[in-house]
Design an enzyme around this catalytic site. Structure first.
Site, PDB file in Angstrom:
ATOM      1  N   HIS A  72      28.265  48.808  60.977  1.00  0.00           N
ATOM      2  CA  HIS A  72      28.419  47.853  59.791  1.00  0.00           C
ATOM      3  C   HIS A  72      27.948  46.210  60.619  1.00  0.00           C
ATOM      4  O   HIS A  72      29.094  46.070  61.542  1.00  0.00           O
ATOM      5  CB  HIS A  72      29.374  47.833  58.880  1.00  0.00           C
ATOM      6  CG  HIS A  72      29.410  48.773  57.891  1.00  0.00           C
ATOM      7  ND1 HIS A  72      29.952  48.684  56.731  1.00  0.00           N
ATOM      8  CD2 HIS A  72      28.768  49.895  57.832  1.00  0.00           C
ATOM      9  CE1 HIS A  72      29.735  49.768  55.968  1.00  0.00           C
ATOM     10  NE2 HIS A  72      28.923  50.698  56.656  1.00  0.00           N
ATOM     11  N   TYR A 200      34.930  42.463  50.061  1.00  0.00           N
ATOM     12  CA  TYR A 200      36.210  41.926  49.785  1.00  0.00           C
ATOM     13  C   TYR A 200      36.269  41.000  48.771  1.00  0.00           C
ATOM     14  O   TYR A 200      35.590  39.847  48.765  1.00  0.00           O
ATOM     15  CB  TYR A 200      36.746  41.286  51.305  1.00  0.00           C
ATOM     16  CG  TYR A 200      37.030  42.036  52.144  1.00  0.00           C
ATOM     17  CD1 TYR A 200      38.425  42.446  52.390  1.00  0.00           C
ATOM     18  CD2 TYR A 200      35.976  42.531  53.147  1.00  0.00           C
ATOM     19  CE1 TYR A 200      38.652  43.388  53.414  1.00  0.00           C
ATOM     20  CE2 TYR A 200      36.670  43.384  54.187  1.00  0.00           C
ATOM     21  CZ  TYR A 200      37.921  43.737  54.335  1.00  0.00           C
ATOM     22  OH  TYR A 200      38.204  44.707  55.385  1.00  0.00           O
ATOM     23  N   PRO A 292      46.720  45.315  55.603  1.00  0.00           N
ATOM     24  CA  PRO A 292      45.493  46.237  55.494  1.00  0.00           C
ATOM     25  C   PRO A 292      44.178  45.380  55.526  1.00  0.00           C
ATOM     26  O   PRO A 292      43.051  45.892  55.787  1.00  0.00           O
ATOM     27  CB  PRO A 292      45.409  47.337  54.597  1.00  0.00           C
ATOM     28  CG  PRO A 292      46.425  46.836  53.449  1.00  0.00           C
ATOM     29  CD  PRO A 292      47.360  46.068  54.153  1.00  0.00           C
ATOM     30  N   LYS A 296      43.464  46.075  60.685  1.00  0.00           N
ATOM     31  CA  LYS A 296      43.679  46.116  61.888  1.00  0.00           C
ATOM     32  C   LYS A 296      44.687  47.220  62.746  1.00  0.00           C
ATOM     33  O   LYS A 296      45.018  47.063  63.816  1.00  0.00           O
ATOM     34  CB  LYS A 296      44.209  44.614  62.271  1.00  0.00           C
ATOM     35  CG  LYS A 296      43.197  43.607  62.141  1.00  0.00           C
ATOM     36  CD  LYS A 296      42.459  43.621  63.595  1.00  0.00           C
ATOM     37  CE  LYS A 296      41.089  42.709  63.353  1.00  0.00           C
ATOM     38  NZ  LYS A 296      39.933  43.384  63.691  1.00  0.00           N
ATOM     39  N   TYR A 383      37.231  39.792  62.948  1.00  0.00           N
ATOM     40  CA  TYR A 383      37.211  41.016  62.395  1.00  0.00           C
ATOM     41  C   TYR A 383      36.851  42.140  63.219  1.00  0.00           C
ATOM     42  O   TYR A 383      37.186  43.250  63.102  1.00  0.00           O
ATOM     43  CB  TYR A 383      36.071  40.865  61.329  1.00  0.00           C
ATOM     44  CG  TYR A 383      36.212  41.800  60.406  1.00  0.00           C
ATOM     45  CD1 TYR A 383      37.123  41.958  59.110  1.00  0.00           C
ATOM     46  CD2 TYR A 383      35.666  43.048  60.350  1.00  0.00           C
ATOM     47  CE1 TYR A 383      37.227  42.809  58.199  1.00  0.00           C
ATOM     48  CE2 TYR A 383      35.778  44.218  59.558  1.00  0.00           C
ATOM     49  CZ  TYR A 383      36.563  43.932  58.355  1.00  0.00           C
ATOM     50  OH  TYR A 383      36.822  45.138  57.470  1.00  0.00           O
TER      51      TYR A 383
HETATM   52  C1  PHB Z   1      39.607  51.453  54.278  1.00  0.00           C
HETATM   53  O1  PHB Z   1      38.309  51.867  54.201  1.00  0.00           O
HETATM   54  O2  PHB Z   1      40.533  52.141  53.725  1.00  0.00           O
HETATM   55  C2  PHB Z   1      39.755  50.094  54.628  1.00  0.00           C
HETATM   56  C3  PHB Z   1      38.908  49.284  54.831  1.00  0.00           C
HETATM   57  C4  PHB Z   1      39.141  47.806  55.260  1.00  0.00           C
HETATM   58  C5  PHB Z   1      40.244  47.276  54.967  1.00  0.00           C
HETATM   59  C6  PHB Z   1      41.400  48.228  54.636  1.00  0.00           C
HETATM   60  C7  PHB Z   1      41.156  49.522  54.364  1.00  0.00           C
HETATM   61  O3  PHB Z   1      40.461  46.070  55.311  1.00  0.00           O
END
Ligand code: PHB
Ligand code: APR
Length: 388
Positions: A72, A200, A292, A296, A383
């Site tokens: 990505h 997000y 989450p 990280k 990130y």
């Molecule tokens: C996930 O795919 O479970 C996931 C992805 C990004 C995040 C947290 C969890 O920031």
């Protein structure tokens, strides 16, 4: 029984450390409380920094990652009416790879099987003795039998609830904690991702995240009160709420279906210092937890394991300097990633007790981010992962 290194915990941190040590000719044993099936059934995140991908390749477990992982080059932040594409590749020259932690764990077990490295499952009542001496040992019970392992060093990779951190005397440990007043309700569904990249979403009803494991498997999250239980949410209620929190065009294209997993996780920032006591070294969730939001957790476990494996390898060559600097080196990166996870969490969630001022600050932050290449670069740099 004697091994050079005794690793407590067979999550990604412990397994990866074992593979790296064995490749360097160091004999390590992993003690895991649960069964292998239990460990492999745990659903966790799946965003891998380039540093972790490189480390997995170095460990000889990159083949399936390179075939099945999805690279990505960016992510979408949709908050306070802004739609901000963060172009990781354009801004930093780097990307992330989507590959489930469950798959990483599966690959690591397969490699340990192949090289014949021992993993002891069902290890109960693990106790660490003499970590502050030159002759530590670990005792545990397996199938009702008491067992003992003598070793040169101990790696505490047993997660937040493990015994390793607690073995460090309270007077030496300094713990820093921030608990967030909400949790994430997550579902896994056999549906197509709503967007090619992760989304997000910061909304006045609360945060939402659309993630994925592969083109047919999606992982979605909603910010929920800590009192909510998974069984309080029907699948329909989940999808309806997710639609409300997404930009309308994405909501319209959202494919829904039955959930195949549903769980609520609390959000916490936690760091325990130091990460070393004598011959005991902590790595991963045993020493620190991040919320989450910045994905990280697994990546920090990986950088710890990188620092620790190279320090144990140098020790065998007579150089203890990396063991001596391990805690400070690992913690410097942990604090930076914790700051990023905390800041992403603050920017995108609704904080029920904090009133309209915070909401306007969040709107100002996303407004600034939308128009600032410097702001987007800072986000992207964190990130994709700060250097090791
Ligand atoms: C996930 O795919 O479970 C996931 C992805 C990004 C995040 C947290 C969890 O920031
Ligand atoms: N004895 C033996 N094993 C234990 C004990 C114990 N007393 N306590 C816990 N364990 C095991 C757990 O069953 C688990 O398999 O230690 C392992 C710890 O694994 P994780 O919690 O996955 O932690 P870590 O390997 O540091 O991974 C860090 O991966 O799992 C995610 O949320 C985690 O994203 C983070 C990253």
């Amino acid at each position: 029984m004697r091994h050079q290194v005794c690793i407590i915990g067979g999550g990604p941190a412990g397994l990866l450390l074992s593979v790296l040590l064995h490749r360097a000719g160091i004999d390590a044993v992993v003690l895991e409380r649960k069964s292998r099936d239990y460990v492999l059934a745990r659903i966790r995140a799946g965003v891998l920094e380039q540093g972790l991908c490189d480390l997995l390749r170095q460990a000889g477990v990159g083949t399936r990652l390179d075939h099945e992982g999805q690279v990505h080059d960016g992510t979408l932040i949709a908050a306070h009416g802004q739609r901000i594409h963060i172009d990781f590749r354009g801004l930093t020259g780097k990307a992330v790879t989507i590959y489930g932690q469950t798959e990483v764990t599966r690959d690591l077990y397969a490699e340990l099987d192949r090289i014949g490295a021992p993993v002891i499952h069902g290890a109960e009542e693990v106790q660490i003795h003499g970590a502050d001496t030159d002759a530590p040992h670990v005792t545990f019970r397996q199938g009702g039998q008491g067992r003992r392992i003598d070793c040169g060093h101990i790696a505490g990779c047993d997660g937040f609830h493990g015994v390793s951190r607690q073995t460090i005397p309270a007077a030496i440990r300094q713990e820093y904690e921030h608990v967030y007043p909400f949790g994430w309700l997550g579902i896994l569904s056999e549906t197509a991702p709503v967007h090619p990249e992760l989304v997000y979403a910061g909304h006045e009803r609360g945060f939402a995240l659309c993630s994925m494991r592969n083109p047919h498997l999606s992982r979605h999250y909603l910010q929920v009160p800590l009192t909510d239980r998974p069984e309080d949410w029907t699948d329909d209620a989940f999808w309806d709420e997710l639609r409300r929190r997404l930009p309308p065009d994405l909501a319209d294209g959202l494919e829904t279906g039955p959930s195949i997993e549903k769980s609520v996780a609390p959000l916490r920032s936690f760091i325990s210092e130091p990460m070393r006591w004598g011959r005991l070294f902590l790595a991963g969730d045993a020493a620190h937890i991040v919320p989450p939001t910045g994905a990280k957790g697994l990546n920090l476990a990986a950088s710890d394991v990188h620092y620790l494996s190279r320090a144990l390898i140098a020790h065998r060559q007579g150089d203890d300097s990396l063991l001596d600097s391990y805690s400070a080196t690992a913690l410097a990166r942990v604090w930076k990633a914790s700051r990023f996870s905390w800041q992403m969490t603050r920017m995108l969630h609704r904080f029920p007790d904090e009133g309209p001022f915070l909401a306007r600050m969040q709107a100002a932050e996303t407004g600034w981010l939308a128009g600032s290449r410097a702001g987007q670069t800072a986000l992207a740099e964190n990130y994709v992962g700060l250097p090791w």
